[in-house]
Write a protein that holds these residues in place. Sequence first.
Motif, PDB file in Angstrom:
ATOM      1  N   SER A 224      -4.052   3.380  -0.984  1.00  0.00           N
ATOM      2  CA  SER A 224      -5.049   4.080  -0.166  1.00  0.00           C
ATOM      3  C   SER A 224      -5.066   5.570  -0.476  1.00  0.00           C
ATOM      4  CB  SER A 224      -4.755   3.870   1.325  1.00  0.00           C
ATOM      5  OG  SER A 224      -4.828   2.500   1.666  1.00  0.00           O
ATOM      6  N   GLU A 225      -3.885   6.136  -0.679  1.00  0.00           N
ATOM      7  CA  GLU A 225      -3.771   7.570  -0.974  1.00  0.00           C
ATOM      8  C   GLU A 225      -4.554   7.939  -2.230  1.00  0.00           C
ATOM      9  OE1 GLU A 225      -0.233  10.587  -2.413  1.00  0.00           O
ATOM     10  OE2 GLU A 225       0.257   9.084  -0.883  1.00  0.00           O
ATOM     11  N   ARG A 226      -4.608   7.030  -3.198  1.00  0.00           N
ATOM     12  CA  ARG A 226      -5.326   7.309  -4.446  1.00  0.00           C
ATOM     13  C   ARG A 226      -6.761   6.779  -4.409  1.00  0.00           C
ATOM     14  NH1 ARG A 226      -0.735   6.336  -9.222  1.00  0.00           N
ATOM     15  NH2 ARG A 226       0.812   7.766  -8.343  1.00  0.00           N
TER      16      ARG A 226
ATOM     17  N   ASN B 116       4.452  11.525 -11.582  1.00  0.00           N
ATOM     18  CA  ASN B 116       5.531  10.682 -12.122  1.00  0.00           C
ATOM     19  C   ASN B 116       5.604  10.738 -13.638  1.00  0.00           C
ATOM     20  OD1 ASN B 116       6.057   9.786  -9.466  1.00  0.00           O
ATOM     21  ND2 ASN B 116       4.590   8.108  -9.684  1.00  0.00           N
TER      22      ASN B 116
ATOM     23  N   LYS C  14       0.940   3.577  -3.182  1.00  0.00           N
ATOM     24  CA  LYS C  14       0.030   4.658  -2.754  1.00  0.00           C
ATOM     25  C   LYS C  14      -1.429   4.286  -3.043  1.00  0.00           C
ATOM     26  CE  LYS C  14       3.550   8.185  -3.571  1.00  0.00           C
ATOM     27  NZ  LYS C  14       3.909   9.444  -4.257  1.00  0.00           N
TER      28      LYS C  14
ATOM     29  N   ASP D 175       0.826  -1.200   0.000  1.00  0.00           N
ATOM     30  CA  ASP D 175       0.000   0.000   0.000  1.00  0.00           C
ATOM     31  C   ASP D 175       0.865   1.256   0.000  1.00  0.00           C
ATOM     32  OD1 ASP D 175      -2.857   1.161   0.515  1.00  0.00           O
ATOM     33  OD2 ASP D 175      -1.556   2.168   1.965  1.00  0.00           O
ATOM     34  N   SER D 176       1.942   1.226   0.755  1.00  0.00           N
ATOM     35  CA  SER D 176       2.822   2.386   0.856  1.00  0.00           C
ATOM     36  C   SER D 176       3.557   2.646  -0.451  1.00  0.00           C
ATOM     37  CB  SER D 176       3.836   2.165   1.992  1.00  0.00           C
ATOM     38  OG  SER D 176       4.771   3.214   2.043  1.00  0.00           O
ATOM     39  N   TYR D 177       4.069   1.591  -1.071  1.00  0.00           N
ATOM     40  CA  TYR D 177       4.850   1.757  -2.301  1.00  0.00           C
ATOM     41  C   TYR D 177       3.983   2.265  -3.456  1.00  0.00           C
ATOM     42  CZ  TYR D 177       8.028   0.844  -6.160  1.00  0.00           C
ATOM     43  OH  TYR D 177       8.823   0.989  -7.266  1.00  0.00           O
TER      44      TYR D 177
ATOM     45  N   ASN E  44       4.448   3.757 -11.480  1.00  0.00           N
ATOM     46  CA  ASN E  44       3.288   3.680 -10.579  1.00  0.00           C
ATOM     47  C   ASN E  44       2.052   4.298 -11.230  1.00  0.00           C
ATOM     48  OD1 ASN E  44       1.808   3.031  -8.311  1.00  0.00           O
ATOM     49  ND2 ASN E  44       2.407   4.864  -7.169  1.00  0.00           N
TER      50      ASN E  44
ATOM     51  N   THR F 178      -3.355   2.705  -9.634  1.00  0.00           N
ATOM     52  CA  THR F 178      -1.926   2.659  -9.338  1.00  0.00           C
ATOM     53  C   THR F 178      -1.193   1.671 -10.254  1.00  0.00           C
ATOM     54  OG1 THR F 178      -1.896   0.808  -7.748  1.00  0.00           O
ATOM     55  CG2 THR F 178      -2.588   2.962  -6.907  1.00  0.00           C
TER      56      THR F 178
END
Length: 478
Positions: free
Chosen positions: A9-11, A319, A7, A3-5, A82, A358
């Motif tokens: 949840s962030e998206r 990106n 992103k 999830d961190s790599y 990503n 993502t």
Amino acid sequence: MLDSYFKISERGSTVAREVRGGIVTFFTMAYIVALNPLIIGLAKDADGKYIGGGDAPNLALVAAMTALMAGVLTILMGVVGNYPLALATGLGLNTFVAVGIASKMTWADAMGLVVIEGIIITILVLTGFRTAVFRAVPAQLKIAISVGIGLFIALIGLVDAGFVRRTGAGPVPVTLGDGGTLVGWPVIIFALGLFLTIALMVKKVKGAILIGIIVATIAAVIVETTLKIGPLFNGATGEVNPKGWNLNVPAVPEKIAATPDFSLFGDFNLLGSFDRLPLVTVILLIFTLLLSDFFDTVGTVTAIGHESGLIDKDGNVPNNDRILLVDSLAAVAGGAGSISSNTSYIESASGVGEGARTGLASVVTGACFLLTTFLAPLVAIIPYEAATPALIIVGFLMMTQIKAIDWEDYGIAIPAFLTIILMPFTYNISVGIGAGFVTHVVIRYIQGRRKEVHPLLLLVSGLFMIYFLSSPINTWVG
């Protein structure tokens, strides 16, 4: 960590959505594994040889390398960029390579030109030029590009499903079905898949597009097993069956797996074309490849960004430099793999429509392509008619962005209109983009608002004029 790599949840996404989106994207573009061999695998070069240097076509070689490159490059896009974007051999570009380039030299020479084009476009990314051009395009023209691509992929879906067909003669270029009438079970399967997907979307069922593809494929296999409809075109006899399946016949395969052969990799001659043709002709061929590859990707990345909601107020995506770098390297890889330039696929929008946001979705799509190198017989049972409803749905979703264009400003409205209509009408994304750019610059100068035109956009519009006039220029030089 996942999830961190990526992103996720962030998206605003979930792992389940990314997986579904990646699988849907694969299903809507898996046809390239079967289609690319038919385009470049059956064409002869100037020496009368087939790709790989043989006297007879070897479609399995091309199919295996097509799937391998698509898998590796799409995973690279997911991990590095990503972004929910898949890559494979570019349609249109592969036809140009087969007909316009390989017919003038050997296949190895032609693929060398593709590698050179890829190297040049990679340098443009590393120097920041490609990203700068991307940012120089007005935000509303980027929206028009997205809308135009939406109409384009919807038309592709209708044509591939046999709902709309080319007439071949007369003043009307396309018509409904066969001579104005819908015929055959394949069209019924297409309608089933389309209406099922629409119903599931209206009911807000998760995985609507994926469910539609799976159900339609199962129905197609049942129909073919029962009625023995056969293909639209029989390559052995040359006969056309208007009631047949387009490209893939959804019959149960005799075997599920096959051992792939990747011996095409490295079969290219970097500078061989310069010994075959005049320098000016070679430069024009490279320029045509470069411009098409450059702006097809700009359009695709923009469209995916708008559809996924990952775009900022200026129409730029996160990106962006990494995404363009991977895409540029894909052109080099496609030439090195002797399967033509690889590029970003607008069919990725189908996965975005399923919820992908993502690069994890791209990793899933890439993994599916890698499996395809072994499971090609299984993938071949998915007919166009089962996969294309997804393109119609995504075309609709992308069309909704048209309301953000200022139709009162002719400097935006007319270029936007030409961008939107010329993509489907010419079957070419770059033509629509070029027409929009050139018209925008001309109108702004007529309006006395030349300061609003970015210098890079002025430069690119000039290059597009050379692109549009390349045939008379080539004739004059010759």
